[in-house]
Scaffold this motif. Structure first.
Motif, PDB file in Angstrom:
ATOM      1  N   LEU A 180      -6.893  11.590  15.381  1.00 51.57           N
ATOM      2  CA  LEU A 180      -7.456  13.184  15.460  1.00 51.57           C
ATOM      3  C   LEU A 180      -8.733  13.391  15.955  1.00 51.57           C
ATOM      4  O   LEU A 180      -8.936  14.478  16.204  1.00 51.57           O
ATOM      5  CB  LEU A 180      -7.334  13.917  13.898  1.00 51.57           C
ATOM      6  CG  LEU A 180      -5.858  14.185  13.173  1.00 51.57           C
ATOM      7  CD1 LEU A 180      -6.027  14.082  11.860  1.00 51.57           C
ATOM      8  CD2 LEU A 180      -5.302  15.227  14.104  1.00 51.57           C
ATOM      9  N   ALA A 181      -9.542  12.228  15.945  1.00 49.80           N
ATOM     10  CA  ALA A 181     -10.778  12.492  16.532  1.00 49.80           C
ATOM     11  C   ALA A 181     -10.717  12.944  17.960  1.00 49.80           C
ATOM     12  O   ALA A 181     -10.251  12.325  18.862  1.00 49.80           O
ATOM     13  CB  ALA A 181     -11.565  11.343  16.203  1.00 49.80           C
TER      14      ALA A 181
ATOM     15  N   GLN B 266      -6.699   4.877  10.793  1.00 49.00           N
ATOM     16  CA  GLN B 266      -5.706   5.294  12.020  1.00 49.00           C
ATOM     17  C   GLN B 266      -5.441   6.958  12.097  1.00 49.00           C
ATOM     18  O   GLN B 266      -5.516   7.181  13.187  1.00 49.00           O
ATOM     19  CB  GLN B 266      -4.289   4.602  11.422  1.00 49.00           C
ATOM     20  CG  GLN B 266      -4.531   3.099  11.924  1.00 49.00           C
ATOM     21  CD  GLN B 266      -3.436   2.378  11.235  1.00 49.00           C
ATOM     22  OE1 GLN B 266      -2.379   2.933  10.461  1.00 49.00           O
ATOM     23  NE2 GLN B 266      -3.143   1.067  11.280  1.00 49.00           N
ATOM     24  N   GLU B 267      -5.440   7.650  11.088  1.00 47.78           N
ATOM     25  CA  GLU B 267      -5.244   8.960  11.238  1.00 47.78           C
ATOM     26  C   GLU B 267      -6.628   9.705  11.743  1.00 47.78           C
ATOM     27  O   GLU B 267      -6.320  10.396  12.693  1.00 47.78           O
ATOM     28  CB  GLU B 267      -5.217   9.718   9.672  1.00 47.78           C
ATOM     29  CG  GLU B 267      -3.809   9.320   8.824  1.00 47.78           C
ATOM     30  CD  GLU B 267      -2.590   9.995   9.621  1.00 47.78           C
ATOM     31  OE1 GLU B 267      -2.981  10.982  10.513  1.00 47.78           O
ATOM     32  OE2 GLU B 267      -1.390   9.681   9.099  1.00 47.78           O
TER      33      GLU B 267
ATOM     34  N   ALA C  77     -11.729  21.365  10.208  1.00 43.51           N
ATOM     35  CA  ALA C  77     -10.395  21.560   9.659  1.00 43.51           C
ATOM     36  C   ALA C  77      -9.665  20.403   9.643  1.00 43.51           C
ATOM     37  O   ALA C  77      -9.206  19.922   8.267  1.00 43.51           O
ATOM     38  CB  ALA C  77      -9.668  22.594  10.441  1.00 43.51           C
ATOM     39  N   ASP C  78      -9.824  19.433  10.447  1.00 40.29           N
ATOM     40  CA  ASP C  78      -9.189  18.178  10.509  1.00 40.29           C
ATOM     41  C   ASP C  78      -9.651  17.288   9.343  1.00 40.29           C
ATOM     42  O   ASP C  78      -8.962  16.838   8.299  1.00 40.29           O
ATOM     43  CB  ASP C  78      -9.045  17.249  11.692  1.00 40.29           C
ATOM     44  CG  ASP C  78      -8.172  18.051  12.607  1.00 40.29           C
ATOM     45  OD1 ASP C  78      -7.321  18.945  12.265  1.00 40.29           O
ATOM     46  OD2 ASP C  78      -8.388  17.927  13.996  1.00 40.29           O
ATOM     47  N   ARG C  79     -11.044  17.295   9.002  1.00 42.19           N
ATOM     48  CA  ARG C  79     -11.767  16.511   7.906  1.00 42.19           C
ATOM     49  C   ARG C  79     -11.446  16.975   6.835  1.00 42.19           C
ATOM     50  O   ARG C  79     -11.228  16.193   6.065  1.00 42.19           O
ATOM     51  CB  ARG C  79     -13.271  16.744   8.417  1.00 42.19           C
ATOM     52  CG  ARG C  79     -13.968  16.051   7.271  1.00 42.19           C
ATOM     53  CD  ARG C  79     -15.709  16.228   7.538  1.00 42.19           C
ATOM     54  NE  ARG C  79     -15.985  15.444   8.775  1.00 42.19           N
ATOM     55  CZ  ARG C  79     -16.693  16.187   9.751  1.00 42.19           C
ATOM     56  NH1 ARG C  79     -16.726  17.461   9.703  1.00 42.19           N
ATOM     57  NH2 ARG C  79     -16.977  15.542  10.730  1.00 42.19           N
TER      58      ARG C  79
ATOM     59  N   GLY D 142     -16.855  10.757   8.108  1.00 41.88           N
ATOM     60  CA  GLY D 142     -18.223  11.094   8.293  1.00 41.88           C
ATOM     61  C   GLY D 142     -18.767  11.994   7.449  1.00 41.88           C
ATOM     62  O   GLY D 142     -19.710  12.887   7.947  1.00 41.88           O
ATOM     63  N   LEU D 143     -18.491  11.928   6.021  1.00 46.15           N
ATOM     64  CA  LEU D 143     -18.959  12.794   4.974  1.00 46.15           C
ATOM     65  C   LEU D 143     -20.218  11.983   4.534  1.00 46.15           C
ATOM     66  O   LEU D 143     -20.206  10.803   4.639  1.00 46.15           O
ATOM     67  CB  LEU D 143     -18.085  13.105   4.113  1.00 46.15           C
ATOM     68  CG  LEU D 143     -16.874  14.009   4.354  1.00 46.15           C
ATOM     69  CD1 LEU D 143     -15.753  13.967   3.513  1.00 46.15           C
ATOM     70  CD2 LEU D 143     -17.482  15.348   4.397  1.00 46.15           C
ATOM     71  N   ASP D 144     -20.803  12.725   3.447  1.00 45.10           N
ATOM     72  CA  ASP D 144     -22.031  12.146   2.958  1.00 45.10           C
ATOM     73  C   ASP D 144     -21.844  11.085   1.941  1.00 45.10           C
ATOM     74  O   ASP D 144     -20.802  10.673   1.477  1.00 45.10           O
ATOM     75  CB  ASP D 144     -22.845  13.351   2.113  1.00 45.10           C
ATOM     76  CG  ASP D 144     -24.221  13.439   2.433  1.00 45.10           C
ATOM     77  OD1 ASP D 144     -24.702  12.630   3.230  1.00 45.10           O
ATOM     78  OD2 ASP D 144     -25.092  14.073   1.837  1.00 45.10           O
TER      79      ASP D 144
END
Ligand code: KG4
Ligand code: ZN
Length: 353
Positions: free
Chosen positions: A224-225, A219-220, A233-235, A173-175
Protein backbone atom coordinates in the motif's frame (compact mmCIF):
# COMPACT_ATOMS: atom_id res chain seq x y z
CA UNK A 1 -1.58 -1.87 57.32
CA UNK A 2 0.09 0.66 55.05
CA UNK A 3 2.46 -0.45 52.31
CA UNK A 4 4.93 1.53 50.22
CA UNK A 5 5.37 0.08 46.72
CA UNK A 6 8.17 0.78 44.25
CA UNK A 7 8.19 -0.13 40.54
CA UNK A 8 11.30 0.22 38.34
CA UNK A 9 11.32 -2.91 36.16
CA UNK A 10 10.89 -1.21 32.80
CA UNK A 11 10.47 2.40 31.65
CA UNK A 12 8.18 3.76 34.37
CA UNK A 13 9.55 4.96 37.70
CA UNK A 14 6.72 4.69 40.22
CA UNK A 15 5.96 4.87 43.94
CA UNK A 16 2.62 4.33 45.68
CA UNK A 17 1.00 3.85 49.08
CA UNK A 18 -1.86 1.40 49.54
CA UNK A 19 -3.61 0.30 52.72
CA UNK A 20 -5.52 -2.83 53.72
CA UNK A 21 -8.90 -1.17 53.11
CA UNK A 22 -7.79 -1.15 49.42
CA UNK A 23 -7.44 2.62 49.42
CA UNK A 24 -4.73 3.95 47.10
CA UNK A 25 -3.39 6.74 49.31
CA UNK A 26 -0.86 7.97 46.74
CA UNK A 27 0.14 6.78 43.28
CA UNK A 28 2.86 8.60 41.32
CA UNK A 29 4.22 7.41 37.98
CA UNK A 30 6.97 9.08 35.98
CA UNK A 31 7.09 7.85 32.40
CA UNK A 32 10.47 7.89 30.65
CA UNK A 33 8.80 7.82 27.23
CA UNK A 34 10.38 11.04 25.99
CA UNK A 35 13.88 9.77 26.81
CA UNK A 36 13.36 6.52 24.86
CA UNK A 37 11.17 7.75 21.99
CA UNK A 38 14.05 8.77 19.66
CA UNK A 39 15.23 5.13 19.77
CA UNK A 40 11.79 3.58 19.04
CA UNK A 41 12.08 1.31 22.08
CA UNK A 42 13.48 1.08 25.58
CA UNK A 43 17.22 1.57 26.07
CA UNK A 44 18.11 -0.31 29.31
CA UNK A 45 21.03 1.94 30.27
CA UNK A 46 18.94 5.11 29.90
CA UNK A 47 16.15 3.49 31.92
CA UNK A 48 18.44 2.51 34.81
CA UNK A 49 20.00 5.97 35.06
CA UNK A 50 16.64 7.66 34.95
CA UNK A 51 15.25 5.43 37.75
CA UNK A 52 18.29 6.33 39.83
CA UNK A 53 17.77 10.06 39.21
CA UNK A 54 14.06 10.12 40.03
CA UNK A 55 13.10 7.35 42.45
CA UNK A 56 14.00 9.10 45.74
CA UNK A 57 12.01 12.18 44.71
CA UNK A 58 9.00 10.07 43.70
CA UNK A 59 8.98 8.18 47.01
CA UNK A 60 9.12 11.50 48.89
CA UNK A 61 6.31 12.86 46.71
CA UNK A 62 4.11 9.79 47.36
CA UNK A 63 4.67 10.11 51.13
CA UNK A 64 3.89 13.83 50.97
CA UNK A 65 0.66 13.30 49.02
CA UNK A 66 -0.51 10.61 51.45
CA UNK A 67 0.52 12.79 54.40
CA UNK A 68 2.46 9.99 56.09
CA UNK A 69 6.01 9.37 57.30
CA UNK A 70 8.18 6.25 57.15
CA UNK A 71 7.15 5.52 60.75
CA UNK A 72 3.55 4.98 59.58
CA UNK A 73 4.51 2.16 57.18
CA UNK A 74 3.91 -1.54 57.81
CA UNK A 75 6.35 -2.60 55.10
CA UNK A 76 8.13 -1.77 51.84
CA UNK A 77 7.61 -3.66 48.58
CA UNK A 78 9.61 -3.36 45.37
CA UNK A 79 9.42 -5.17 42.06
CA UNK A 80 12.07 -7.89 42.31
CA UNK A 81 11.64 -9.12 38.69
CA UNK A 82 11.12 -9.96 35.93
CA UNK A 83 12.48 -6.94 34.09
CA UNK A 84 15.58 -5.00 33.15
CA UNK A 85 18.28 -5.73 35.72
CA UNK A 86 19.58 -2.15 36.07
CA UNK A 87 16.16 -0.78 37.00
CA UNK A 88 15.37 -3.73 39.29
CA UNK A 89 18.58 -3.11 41.24
CA UNK A 90 17.69 0.57 41.75
CA UNK A 91 14.20 -0.22 43.07
CA UNK A 92 15.20 -3.17 45.24
CA UNK A 93 18.18 -1.34 46.79
CA UNK A 94 16.02 1.69 47.59
CA UNK A 95 13.32 -0.45 49.22
CA UNK A 96 15.89 -2.43 51.21
CA UNK A 97 17.52 0.79 52.45
CA UNK A 98 14.18 2.19 53.68
CA UNK A 99 13.32 -1.16 55.29
CA UNK A 100 16.73 -1.43 57.00
CA UNK A 101 16.76 2.13 58.34
CA UNK A 102 13.20 2.03 59.66
CA UNK A 103 13.14 -1.61 60.79
CA UNK A 104 10.37 -2.57 58.34
CA UNK A 105 9.66 -5.85 56.54
CA UNK A 106 10.75 -5.96 52.88
CA UNK A 107 8.79 -7.77 50.18
CA UNK A 108 10.19 -8.52 46.71
CA UNK A 109 7.19 -8.63 44.38
CA UNK A 110 7.00 -10.46 41.08
CA UNK A 111 5.91 -7.75 38.59
CA UNK A 112 3.51 -10.22 36.95
CA UNK A 113 1.95 -10.99 40.33
CA UNK A 114 1.48 -7.23 40.71
CA UNK A 115 -0.55 -7.18 37.48
CA UNK A 116 -2.35 -10.41 38.47
CA UNK A 117 -3.53 -9.22 41.90
CA UNK A 118 -4.56 -5.69 40.83
CA UNK A 119 -8.12 -6.96 40.29
CA UNK A 120 -8.27 -7.77 44.03
CA UNK A 121 -7.26 -4.17 44.81
CA UNK A 122 -9.96 -2.68 42.56
CA UNK A 123 -12.76 -5.26 42.93
CA UNK A 124 -14.03 -8.06 45.16
CA UNK A 125 -12.34 -10.95 43.40
CA UNK A 126 -11.94 -14.26 45.22
CA UNK A 127 -9.51 -17.04 44.32
CA UNK A 128 -9.47 -18.91 42.02
CA UNK A 129 -9.84 -16.77 38.91
CA UNK A 130 -8.84 -17.07 35.27
CA UNK A 131 -6.30 -14.46 34.22
CA UNK A 132 -5.40 -13.20 30.75
CA UNK A 133 -2.11 -11.38 31.34
CA UNK A 134 -1.27 -9.25 28.32
CA UNK A 135 1.62 -6.81 28.50
CA UNK A 136 4.64 -5.70 26.52
CA UNK A 137 6.71 -8.72 27.55
CA UNK A 138 4.13 -11.35 28.44
CA UNK A 139 1.04 -13.00 27.02
CA UNK A 140 -0.27 -15.80 29.21
CA UNK A 141 -3.44 -17.47 30.43
CA UNK A 142 -3.24 -18.60 34.05
CA UNK A 143 -5.45 -19.91 36.79
CA UNK A 144 -4.67 -17.84 39.90
CA UNK A 145 -5.37 -20.16 42.83
CA UNK A 146 -3.93 -17.92 45.53
CA UNK A 147 -1.09 -15.54 46.30
CA UNK A 148 1.98 -17.16 44.74
CA UNK A 149 -0.10 -20.05 43.33
CA UNK A 150 -0.36 -19.96 39.54
CA UNK A 151 -1.15 -22.65 36.96
CA UNK A 152 -0.24 -21.59 33.45
CA UNK A 153 -2.63 -22.84 30.77
CA UNK A 154 -1.03 -21.16 27.78
CA UNK A 155 1.64 -18.70 26.72
CA UNK A 156 3.05 -17.14 23.58
CA UNK A 157 5.48 -19.08 21.45
CA UNK A 158 7.05 -15.88 20.12
CA UNK A 159 5.95 -12.25 20.66
CA UNK A 160 3.71 -10.91 23.44
CA UNK A 161 0.46 -9.14 22.51
CA UNK A 162 1.87 -5.75 23.53
CA UNK A 163 4.95 -6.47 21.42
CA UNK A 164 2.64 -7.16 18.44
CA UNK A 165 1.09 -3.73 18.97
CA UNK A 166 4.50 -2.07 19.38
CA UNK A 167 6.14 -3.74 16.35
CA UNK A 168 3.00 -3.23 14.25
CA UNK A 169 2.96 0.45 15.16
CA UNK A 170 6.57 0.79 14.05
CA UNK A 171 5.73 -0.77 10.66
CA UNK A 172 2.82 1.66 10.32
CA UNK A 173 5.00 4.65 11.20
CA UNK A 174 3.09 5.27 14.42
CA UNK A 175 4.44 6.53 17.71
CA UNK A 176 6.01 4.47 20.51
CA UNK A 177 4.49 2.83 22.59
CA UNK A 178 2.44 1.23 19.90
CA UNK A 179 -0.69 0.09 21.75
CA UNK A 180 -2.29 3.48 22.43
CA UNK A 181 -1.18 4.80 18.99
CA UNK A 182 -2.70 1.81 17.16
CA UNK A 183 -5.89 2.14 19.20
CA UNK A 184 -6.23 5.82 18.24
CA UNK A 185 -5.56 5.17 14.54
CA UNK A 186 -7.87 2.14 14.51
CA UNK A 187 -10.75 4.30 15.76
CA UNK A 188 -10.72 6.02 12.34
CA UNK A 189 -10.09 2.88 10.29
CA UNK A 190 -12.08 0.09 8.65
CA UNK A 191 -11.01 -3.28 10.09
CA UNK A 192 -12.84 -5.21 7.36
CA UNK A 193 -10.95 -3.72 4.41
CA UNK A 194 -7.80 -5.81 4.87
CA UNK A 195 -7.51 -9.28 6.28
CA UNK A 196 -4.63 -10.35 8.48
CA UNK A 197 -4.01 -13.91 9.78
CA UNK A 198 -5.21 -15.18 13.19
CA UNK A 199 -2.30 -17.42 14.30
CA UNK A 200 -3.15 -20.37 16.61
CA UNK A 201 -6.92 -19.78 16.46
CA UNK A 202 -8.79 -23.05 16.90
CA UNK A 203 -5.84 -24.94 18.42
CA UNK A 204 -6.67 -27.16 21.44
CA UNK A 205 -4.03 -25.65 23.76
CA UNK A 206 -4.60 -21.95 24.54
CA UNK A 207 -1.18 -20.76 23.37
CA UNK A 208 -0.53 -17.60 21.35
CA UNK A 209 1.64 -16.57 18.42
CA UNK A 210 1.95 -13.10 16.93
CA UNK A 211 5.09 -13.07 14.78
CA UNK A 212 3.23 -14.21 11.62
CA UNK A 213 0.86 -11.30 12.06
CA UNK A 214 3.77 -8.90 11.96
CA UNK A 215 5.11 -10.47 8.74
CA UNK A 216 1.67 -10.28 7.09
CA UNK A 217 1.33 -6.65 8.17
CA UNK A 218 4.74 -5.83 6.70
CA UNK A 219 3.60 -7.24 3.33
CA UNK A 220 0.36 -5.22 3.40
CA UNK A 221 2.33 -2.08 4.22
CA UNK A 222 4.73 -2.74 1.33
CA UNK A 223 1.75 -3.22 -1.02
CA UNK A 224 0.00 0.00 0.00
CA UNK A 225 2.92 2.38 0.58
CA UNK A 226 3.47 5.04 -2.05
CA UNK A 227 7.10 6.21 -2.28
CA UNK A 228 7.76 4.51 1.08
CA UNK A 229 4.92 6.27 2.93
CA UNK A 230 1.39 5.22 3.89
CA UNK A 231 -1.63 7.43 3.23
CA UNK A 232 -3.44 8.31 6.45
CA UNK A 233 -6.58 6.36 5.46
CA UNK A 234 -4.54 3.23 4.66
CA UNK A 235 -2.63 3.55 7.93
CA UNK A 236 -5.87 3.76 9.88
CA UNK A 237 -7.35 0.74 8.08
CA UNK A 238 -4.19 -1.27 8.73
CA UNK A 239 -4.21 -0.26 12.41
CA UNK A 240 -7.86 -1.36 12.67
CA UNK A 241 -7.04 -4.67 10.93
CA UNK A 242 -4.10 -5.25 13.30
CA UNK A 243 -6.15 -4.53 16.41
CA UNK A 244 -8.99 -6.75 15.18
CA UNK A 245 -6.60 -9.63 14.50
CA UNK A 246 -4.97 -9.36 17.95
CA UNK A 247 -8.39 -9.08 19.61
CA UNK A 248 -9.65 -12.17 17.72
CA UNK A 249 -6.59 -14.18 18.82
CA UNK A 250 -6.95 -13.11 22.46
CA UNK A 251 -10.71 -13.83 22.40
CA UNK A 252 -10.40 -17.27 20.79
CA UNK A 253 -7.55 -18.42 23.04
CA UNK A 254 -9.29 -17.13 26.17
CA UNK A 255 -12.55 -18.84 25.16
CA UNK A 256 -10.59 -22.09 24.83
CA UNK A 257 -9.10 -21.55 28.31
CA UNK A 258 -12.58 -21.05 29.81
CA UNK A 259 -13.53 -24.52 28.49
CA UNK A 260 -10.43 -26.04 30.06
CA UNK A 261 -10.96 -24.43 33.48
CA UNK A 262 -14.61 -25.43 33.56
CA UNK A 263 -13.43 -29.03 33.89
CA UNK A 264 -10.51 -28.39 36.27
CA UNK A 265 -11.98 -25.58 38.43
CA UNK A 266 -15.81 -25.82 38.51
CA UNK A 267 -15.98 -23.10 41.20
CA UNK A 268 -14.17 -20.48 39.15
CA UNK A 269 -16.49 -17.55 38.35
CA UNK A 270 -14.29 -14.66 37.25
CA UNK A 271 -12.18 -13.75 34.24
CA UNK A 272 -9.60 -11.02 34.88
CA UNK A 273 -7.61 -9.18 32.21
CA UNK A 274 -4.44 -7.45 33.34
CA UNK A 275 -1.35 -5.79 31.87
CA UNK A 276 -0.91 -2.84 29.54
CA UNK A 277 -2.87 -4.31 26.61
CA UNK A 278 -5.95 -4.56 28.87
CA UNK A 279 -6.09 -0.75 28.61
CA UNK A 280 -7.38 -1.22 25.02
CA UNK A 281 -11.15 -0.54 24.89
CA UNK A 282 -11.72 -2.75 21.83
CA UNK A 283 -10.01 -5.69 23.48
CA UNK A 284 -11.93 -5.17 26.72
CA UNK A 285 -15.19 -5.34 24.74
CA UNK A 286 -14.18 -8.54 22.93
CA UNK A 287 -13.24 -10.20 26.21
CA UNK A 288 -16.50 -9.05 27.78
CA UNK A 289 -18.34 -11.12 25.17
CA UNK A 290 -16.08 -14.13 25.81
CA UNK A 291 -16.75 -13.93 29.55
CA UNK A 292 -20.52 -13.61 29.02
CA UNK A 293 -20.52 -16.62 26.71
CA UNK A 294 -18.68 -18.67 29.35
CA UNK A 295 -20.94 -17.46 32.18
CA UNK A 296 -18.03 -15.68 33.90
CA UNK A 297 -17.88 -12.21 35.43
CA UNK A 298 -15.29 -10.00 33.71
CA UNK A 299 -13.07 -7.77 35.85
CA UNK A 300 -10.65 -5.34 34.20
CA UNK A 301 -8.85 -2.73 36.30
CA UNK A 302 -9.10 0.88 35.06
CA UNK A 303 -6.54 1.65 32.29
CA UNK A 304 -4.23 3.55 34.67
CA UNK A 305 -3.85 0.43 36.82
CA UNK A 306 -3.43 -1.87 33.77
CA UNK A 307 -0.23 -0.20 32.60
CA UNK A 308 2.81 -0.27 34.88
CA UNK A 309 2.36 1.43 38.24
CA UNK A 310 3.46 1.01 41.86
CA UNK A 311 0.00 0.69 43.46
CA UNK A 312 -0.10 -2.88 42.12
CA UNK A 313 3.31 -3.58 43.68
CA UNK A 314 2.25 -2.09 47.04
CA UNK A 315 -0.95 -4.16 46.95
CA UNK A 316 0.78 -7.45 46.03
CA UNK A 317 3.32 -6.68 48.77
CA UNK A 318 0.50 -6.12 51.24
CA UNK A 319 -1.17 -9.40 50.27
CA UNK A 320 2.15 -11.17 50.83
CA UNK A 321 2.90 -9.38 54.10
CA UNK A 322 -0.55 -10.40 55.41
CA UNK A 323 0.45 -14.03 54.77
CA UNK A 324 3.87 -13.54 56.43
CA UNK A 325 5.62 -13.99 53.10
CA UNK A 326 8.46 -11.47 53.32
CA UNK A 327 11.98 -11.46 51.90
CA UNK A 328 15.43 -11.08 53.42
CA UNK A 329 17.70 -8.16 52.68
CA UNK A 330 19.86 -10.65 50.75
CA UNK A 331 17.19 -10.98 48.03
CA UNK A 332 18.80 -10.73 44.57
CA UNK A 333 16.75 -9.19 41.71
CA UNK A 334 15.52 -11.75 39.16
CA UNK A 335 15.51 -10.57 35.50
CA UNK A 336 13.56 -13.77 34.73
CA UNK A 337 10.92 -14.93 37.18
CA UNK A 338 8.05 -17.07 35.83
CA UNK A 339 4.77 -17.12 37.79
CA UNK A 340 4.41 -20.86 37.26
CA UNK A 341 7.92 -22.36 37.32
CA UNK A 342 6.46 -25.84 36.71
CA UNK A 343 4.91 -24.86 33.36
CA UNK A 344 6.53 -26.53 30.35
CA UNK A 345 7.81 -24.36 27.54
CA UNK A 346 5.19 -23.87 24.82
CA UNK A 347 5.96 -25.73 21.61
CA UNK A 348 8.23 -23.58 19.51
CA UNK A 349 8.89 -21.29 22.46
CA UNK A 350 11.86 -19.00 22.37
CA UNK A 351 13.28 -17.32 25.43
CA UNK A 352 10.17 -15.78 27.02
CA UNK A 353 9.69 -16.54 30.74
O1 KG4 B 1 2.08 -3.75 31.50
P1 KG4 B 1 2.82 -2.75 30.71
O2 KG4 B 1 2.62 -1.27 31.03
O3 KG4 B 1 4.36 -3.01 30.76
C1 KG4 B 1 4.88 -4.32 30.75
O4 KG4 B 1 4.93 -4.94 31.85
O5 KG4 B 1 5.19 -4.79 29.61
O6 KG4 B 1 2.45 -3.02 29.18
C2 KG4 B 1 3.00 -2.24 28.15
C3 KG4 B 1 2.43 -2.74 26.83
C4 KG4 B 1 3.04 -2.08 25.62
O7 KG4 B 1 3.36 -3.09 24.68
C5 KG4 B 1 1.95 -1.17 25.11
O8 KG4 B 1 1.98 -0.97 23.71
C6 KG4 B 1 0.70 -1.92 25.54
O9 KG4 B 1 1.01 -2.46 26.80
N1 KG4 B 1 -0.46 -1.03 25.65
C7 KG4 B 1 -1.55 -1.13 24.86
C8 KG4 B 1 -2.39 -0.03 25.21
N2 KG4 B 1 -1.78 0.67 26.21
C9 KG4 B 1 -0.59 0.04 26.46
N3 KG4 B 1 -1.86 -2.02 23.90
C10 KG4 B 1 -3.04 -1.84 23.27
N4 KG4 B 1 -3.89 -0.82 23.51
C11 KG4 B 1 -3.61 0.11 24.47
N5 KG4 B 1 -4.44 1.11 24.71
ZN1 ZN C 1 3.85 -4.58 33.36
Amino acid sequence: MLMLGIETSCDETAAALVDETRAIRADVVLSQLDAHRPFGGIVPEIAARSHLDHLDGLVAEAMRRAGVGFGDLSGVAATGGPGLIGGLIVGVMTAKAIAAVHGLPFVAVNHLEGHALTARLTDDVAFPFLLLLVSGGHCQLLVVEGVGRYKRLGTTVDDAAGEAFDKGAKLLGLDYPGGPAVERAAANGDAARLSLPRPMVGRPLPDFSFSGLKTALRQEVAGLAVAGALRAADRNDLAAALQAAIADCLADRTARATEIVRASHPHLHTLVIAGGVAANAGIRERLRAVAAQAGLRLVVPPPRLCTDNAAMIAWAGLERLRLGSTDGLDFAPRPRWPLDPAAPKAIGAGVKA
